[in-house]
Design a protein around this motif. Sequence first.
Motif, PDB file in Angstrom:
ATOM      1  N   LEU A 187      40.558  12.517  11.016  1.00 31.03           N
ATOM      2  CA  LEU A 187      39.633  13.651  11.031  1.00 31.03           C
ATOM      3  C   LEU A 187      39.770  14.378  12.364  1.00 31.03           C
ATOM      4  O   LEU A 187      39.708  13.765  13.434  1.00 31.03           O
ATOM      5  N   ASN A 191      37.359  19.300  11.725  1.00 31.95           N
ATOM      6  CA  ASN A 191      36.774  18.621  10.568  1.00 31.95           C
ATOM      7  C   ASN A 191      35.350  18.155  10.858  1.00 31.95           C
ATOM      8  O   ASN A 191      34.410  18.459  10.120  1.00 31.95           O
ATOM      9  N   SER A 320      35.096  14.205   5.691  1.00 34.57           N
ATOM     10  CA  SER A 320      34.236  14.210   6.908  1.00 34.57           C
ATOM     11  C   SER A 320      32.723  14.031   6.772  1.00 34.57           C
ATOM     12  O   SER A 320      32.044  14.219   7.786  1.00 34.57           O
ATOM     13  N   ASN A 370      36.642  20.818   6.441  1.00 34.87           N
ATOM     14  CA  ASN A 370      36.264  19.427   6.635  1.00 34.87           C
ATOM     15  C   ASN A 370      37.299  18.431   6.115  1.00 34.87           C
ATOM     16  O   ASN A 370      37.179  17.225   6.348  1.00 34.87           O
TER      17      ASN A 370
END
Length: 513
Positions: A187, A191, A320, A370
């Motif tokens: 991530l 994100n 996320s 995300n």
Amino acid sequence: MNLSDQLSLTARENLAKTAYVFNGEETNYQTLEGSVTKFASSLQELGYQKGDHIALVVGNTPHFIIGMYGALRLGLTVIPVNPIYTADEIAYILNNGDVKGVITLDVLMEKFEKMDKMFPNIEHYIVGETTPDYDVNQSSLSERSFSFTKLVHGGSLELERPMLHDDETAVILYTSGTTGKPKGAMLTHKNLYSNAKDVAEYLEIGANDRVIAALPMFHVFCLTVALNAPLVSGATVLVVPKFSPEAVFQITKDFNATVFSGVPTMYNYLLQYPNEDEKDFSSIRLCISGGASMPVALLEKFEERFDVRVSEGYGLSEASPVTAFNPLDRPRKAGSIGTNIVNVENKVVDENGNELPPGEVGELIVRGPNVMKGYYKMPEETEASIKDGWLYTGDMARIDEEGYFYIVDRKKDLILVGGYNVYPREVEEVLYSHGQISEVAVIGVPDPNLGEAVVAFVVSTDESVTEEELLELSKEKLAKYKVPSEIRFLDELPKNTTGKILRRSLKEQLATQ
């Protein structure tokens, strides 16, 4: 913008505002901001630099908040790890994740001392003190151990921050995979920040909110919804070290909590809590449910008992995690995961990726700022999951005429125990390692408290093999929630004409007994 910079901005605007509460003690944004910067500078003094990986193996304590934001401020990649994982599970993540240092707690150091040889690349253990008499010098790993408190207090506020780019990896979340080994979802700063900001906007979390963090912070649900989103908004995080109905009701009463998030199991425990005098949720304006489908009957009973709205949502580590929630500006639909949150698209498609009309069931795919950049060191798995910018969730869903999504079935064979993912293959491989087991099939069965329980069917080549020894093996190799609640012995497992094990037949077999 990223989480670290946003915290600095929030702190400048709300110096005296309470950022979080832990064990009744309030810490304001000015103090939190200073602790984060000083911890980052101490990490730099230890030799950490942008791009290094550091694991966060702690529960719900200030060490998690300061540790994560401090590491992010220095440009490190944070890998949160469940503290109750077994040695094998932790070792896989630390080794696969190329971890340089571990932030943990004094109560967990005995575990790390015993398994230190399993991960030879660890250079430092940064130990958070939970007891006043703990001394890192008493540890057998003392040469590589450092006091978390001393690093915070001894750090400098004069930190030259590295430039953080949106597409750089901020956090790697290890999520169970169908191969039996966890996959590290990468991530980025974008994100995490975008999802925290968009969730806060969608759920109208503002500076006056006091959000309960009773879910584990190492889990992406809590990380975004109950930690990052409130801090992005200047709200107050009410940290609950370990979930219990008593603790949740007490902190709600003491600090006039306004938002609670949890998995369905938590709502069931809160509803069933016997002490009616303590069951006060009157200050709560919104309850958020995720992690598993919430039974409509439970949702309606909870709303009626506490006179509060419960909004279900949907998410996954690779996003996320939040992609959909029941909106607050119109009635929520029981059984639905809601509609697209801000800046995120959900779509139901057929096997060829064509969008399906309302009412038809297909795979749920998502797109937005995300969505992860991929799985760490797993390019093939990444390519199979992300196609043309869309993340294929593997969940079967449908959409109604008003744009509300409904999860029809979960990922194939996935078992959800108290909101945690358990993939049968991982449990099966542990049972296969016994050596006297020729066939294994693991399924999930309904459980009134945890949502589902794990049940294993095995075929043994030795009649002397017992359920007890297989359970002991499971407890040694697996986290507690992954251990089967029951192991059944069969002469053979049901299969189709191609030799594939028919899990549905096993479920039907249990249902008729």
